[in-house]
Write a protein that holds these residues in place. Structure first.
Motif, PDB file in Angstrom:
ATOM      1  N   UNK A 128      47.675  42.234  42.215  1.00 54.45           N
ATOM      2  CA  UNK A 128      47.655  41.387  43.526  1.00 54.45           C
ATOM      3  C   UNK A 128      47.238  42.030  44.785  1.00 54.45           C
ATOM      4  N   UNK A 129      46.833  41.306  45.622  1.00 56.43           N
ATOM      5  CA  UNK A 129      46.264  41.641  46.995  1.00 56.43           C
ATOM      6  C   UNK A 129      46.679  40.469  47.885  1.00 56.43           C
ATOM      7  N   UNK A 130      47.373  40.721  48.798  1.00 51.99           N
ATOM      8  CA  UNK A 130      47.899  39.411  49.819  1.00 51.99           C
ATOM      9  C   UNK A 130      47.751  39.917  51.161  1.00 51.99           C
ATOM     10  N   UNK A 131      47.363  38.840  52.035  1.00 54.48           N
ATOM     11  CA  UNK A 131      47.190  39.109  53.565  1.00 54.48           C
ATOM     12  C   UNK A 131      47.792  37.928  54.427  1.00 54.48           C
ATOM     13  N   UNK A 132      48.783  38.313  54.960  1.00 51.37           N
ATOM     14  CA  UNK A 132      49.573  37.196  55.941  1.00 51.37           C
ATOM     15  C   UNK A 132      49.958  35.728  55.142  1.00 51.37           C
ATOM     16  N   UNK A 133      50.560  36.103  54.181  1.00 48.06           N
ATOM     17  CA  UNK A 133      50.857  34.993  53.429  1.00 48.06           C
ATOM     18  C   UNK A 133      52.518  34.670  53.199  1.00 48.06           C
ATOM     19  N   UNK A 134      53.191  35.501  53.698  1.00 46.90           N
ATOM     20  CA  UNK A 134      54.687  35.758  53.810  1.00 46.90           C
ATOM     21  C   UNK A 134      55.275  34.133  54.043  1.00 46.90           C
ATOM     22  N   UNK A 167      43.814  37.398  44.474  1.00 50.62           N
ATOM     23  CA  UNK A 167      43.822  37.766  45.933  1.00 50.62           C
ATOM     24  C   UNK A 167      44.502  36.489  46.633  1.00 50.62           C
ATOM     25  N   UNK A 168      45.032  36.743  47.492  1.00 49.73           N
ATOM     26  CA  UNK A 168      45.910  35.496  48.552  1.00 49.73           C
ATOM     27  C   UNK A 168      45.821  35.960  49.872  1.00 49.73           C
ATOM     28  N   UNK A 169      45.162  34.816  50.566  1.00 47.38           N
ATOM     29  CA  UNK A 169      45.193  35.025  52.073  1.00 47.38           C
ATOM     30  C   UNK A 169      45.246  33.481  52.791  1.00 47.38           C
ATOM     31  N   UNK A 170      45.492  33.449  54.065  1.00 51.02           N
ATOM     32  CA  UNK A 170      45.288  32.265  54.710  1.00 51.02           C
ATOM     33  C   UNK A 170      44.123  31.892  55.472  1.00 51.02           C
ATOM     34  N   UNK A 171      43.459  30.741  55.237  1.00 56.76           N
ATOM     35  CA  UNK A 171      42.180  30.389  55.986  1.00 56.76           C
ATOM     36  C   UNK A 171      42.390  29.150  56.549  1.00 56.76           C
ATOM     37  N   UNK A 172      42.305  29.132  57.861  1.00 55.55           N
ATOM     38  CA  UNK A 172      42.515  27.783  58.740  1.00 55.55           C
ATOM     39  C   UNK A 172      43.636  27.047  58.217  1.00 55.55           C
ATOM     40  N   UNK A 173      44.899  27.538  58.063  1.00 56.32           N
ATOM     41  CA  UNK A 173      46.330  26.864  57.504  1.00 56.32           C
ATOM     42  C   UNK A 173      46.026  26.320  55.962  1.00 56.32           C
ATOM     43  N   UNK A 174      45.178  27.033  55.293  1.00 59.18           N
ATOM     44  CA  UNK A 174      45.203  26.793  53.808  1.00 59.18           C
ATOM     45  C   UNK A 174      45.423  27.905  53.323  1.00 59.18           C
ATOM     46  N   UNK A 175      46.235  28.029  52.049  1.00 57.21           N
ATOM     47  CA  UNK A 175      46.464  29.167  51.433  1.00 57.21           C
ATOM     48  C   UNK A 175      45.387  29.115  50.261  1.00 57.21           C
ATOM     49  N   UNK A 177      44.029  31.153  47.116  1.00 60.85           N
ATOM     50  CA  UNK A 177      44.275  32.024  45.815  1.00 60.85           C
ATOM     51  C   UNK A 177      43.145  32.284  45.098  1.00 60.85           C
ATOM     52  N   UNK A 178      42.701  33.501  44.989  1.00 60.42           N
ATOM     53  CA  UNK A 178      41.352  33.622  44.126  1.00 60.42           C
ATOM     54  C   UNK A 178      41.781  34.710  42.880  1.00 60.42           C
ATOM     55  N   UNK A 179      41.630  34.003  41.623  1.00 64.87           N
ATOM     56  CA  UNK A 179      41.771  34.744  40.629  1.00 64.87           C
ATOM     57  C   UNK A 179      40.558  34.977  39.706  1.00 64.87           C
ATOM     58  N   UNK A 180      40.209  36.422  39.487  1.00 64.79           N
ATOM     59  CA  UNK A 180      39.040  36.846  38.804  1.00 64.79           C
ATOM     60  C   UNK A 180      39.405  37.553  37.688  1.00 64.79           C
ATOM     61  N   UNK A 181      38.631  37.294  36.467  1.00 65.44           N
ATOM     62  CA  UNK A 181      38.781  38.012  35.189  1.00 65.44           C
ATOM     63  C   UNK A 181      37.551  38.258  34.525  1.00 65.44           C
ATOM     64  N   UNK A 182      37.358  39.098  33.804  1.00 63.62           N
ATOM     65  CA  UNK A 182      36.123  39.320  33.181  1.00 63.62           C
ATOM     66  C   UNK A 182      35.891  38.202  32.050  1.00 63.62           C
ATOM     67  N   UNK A 183      34.593  37.851  31.530  1.00 63.39           N
ATOM     68  CA  UNK A 183      34.492  36.685  30.790  1.00 63.39           C
ATOM     69  C   UNK A 183      33.045  37.180  29.990  1.00 63.39           C
ATOM     70  N   UNK A 184      33.310  37.019  28.689  1.00 60.05           N
ATOM     71  CA  UNK A 184      32.111  37.275  27.919  1.00 60.05           C
ATOM     72  C   UNK A 184      31.646  35.718  27.456  1.00 60.05           C
ATOM     73  N   UNK A 185      30.428  35.554  28.105  1.00 53.79           N
ATOM     74  CA  UNK A 185      30.060  34.401  27.879  1.00 53.79           C
ATOM     75  C   UNK A 185      29.468  34.057  26.292  1.00 53.79           C
ATOM     76  N   UNK A 186      28.953  35.066  25.663  1.00 54.41           N
ATOM     77  CA  UNK A 186      28.507  35.105  24.157  1.00 54.41           C
ATOM     78  C   UNK A 186      29.768  34.856  23.314  1.00 54.41           C
ATOM     79  N   UNK A 187      31.019  35.006  23.774  1.00 55.00           N
ATOM     80  CA  UNK A 187      32.056  34.803  23.042  1.00 55.00           C
ATOM     81  C   UNK A 187      32.308  33.497  22.634  1.00 55.00           C
TER      82      UNK A 187
END
Length: 231
Positions: A128-134, A167-175, A177-187
């Motif tokens: 988890x990574x967060x910036x100014x989301x308290x 990753x969590x951050x505030x952008x122009x009064x909008x929270x 949240x970006x979640x990334x994970x590995x993905x095998x397109x062939x599976x």
């Protein structure tokens, strides 16, 4: 006398018209109010249904894992039962809340990940990574199914260590949240993976009347989900 009669007739006609208009206005207002109340009730009923659809899916997976663990690792099965009990107890407490602090949602997510760690052991790592989301708030039960989806995409067909980034951050009064994970397109992903994403889109639309608050992309063997919560 004729003039007086005409004036009285006009006044009575005006009063009668005003009364009729007022009565009709009240009827129209009442009709719109009934329609508005019905729309609100329908919206609340649909939101409730969408929330209820998310929990059984995770519960089925957890119970299947507990069933398997009882035969090979009873201690882990017992540990998972305790964590699942606490997780469900927390879910019941939050059921009636429309919005909760992000900090409370993260405690809920920690409880969820504690269960998943029993299932997958050292194979799963969530960073988890967060910036100014308290001070951020969000509707409950949104982040968990997205993480569940990321875990399925990331771990299916993989035997080694998998890292999921949140990753969590505030952008122009909008929270954001970006979640990334590995993905095998062939599976070949099993049927049912991704359960809840369409439900989340529908919930976001009912709550915010917007269709751009949930995005998913696949690029360079990485699956990305972006969730936006207006503050």
């Amino acid at each position: 006398m004729p003039v007086r009669y005409i004036v009285n007739w006009v006044i009575c006609g005006w009063i009668g018209t005003a009364v009729a208009i007022n009565k009709r206005t009240q009827e129209v207002k009442q009709k719109f109010q009934l329609q508005s109340d019905a729309a609100v009730l329908l919206k609340e009923a649909e939101l409730y249904k969408l929330r209820q659809q998310l929990q059984p899916h995770f519960l089925y997976n957890s119970l299947n894992s507990i069933s398997a663990l009882t035969m090979i690792e009873p201690a882990k099965a017992q540990d998972m039962i305790g964590k699942l009990s606490e997780f469900l107890r927390t879910s019941v407490k939050r059921e009636s809340q429309d919005k909760i602090p992000l900090t409370d949602e993260m405690l809920y997510i920690e409880s969820y990940l504690a269960i998943e760690s029993v299932r997958f052991g050292d194979r799963l790592e969530v960073v988890f990574q967060h910036v100014n989301v308290d001070t951020a708030v969000m509707p409950p039960f949104l982040l968990q199914p997205i993480l569940e989806n990321a875990i399925k995409f990331g771990l299916y067909g993989v035997t080694g260590h998998v890292t999921i980034s949140v990753q969590m951050k505030m952008v122009d009064d909008v929270l954001v949240i970006t979640i990334t994970n590995p993905y095998d397109s062939a599976a070949r992903i099993p049927r049912g993976t991704g359960f809840g994403l369409e439900g989340i889109r529908r919930r976001l639309y009912l709550l915010y009347a917007r269709t751009d608050l949930l995005e998913t992309t696949t690029e360079n063997e990485t699956y990305t989900t972006i969730l936006k919560i207006p503050q």
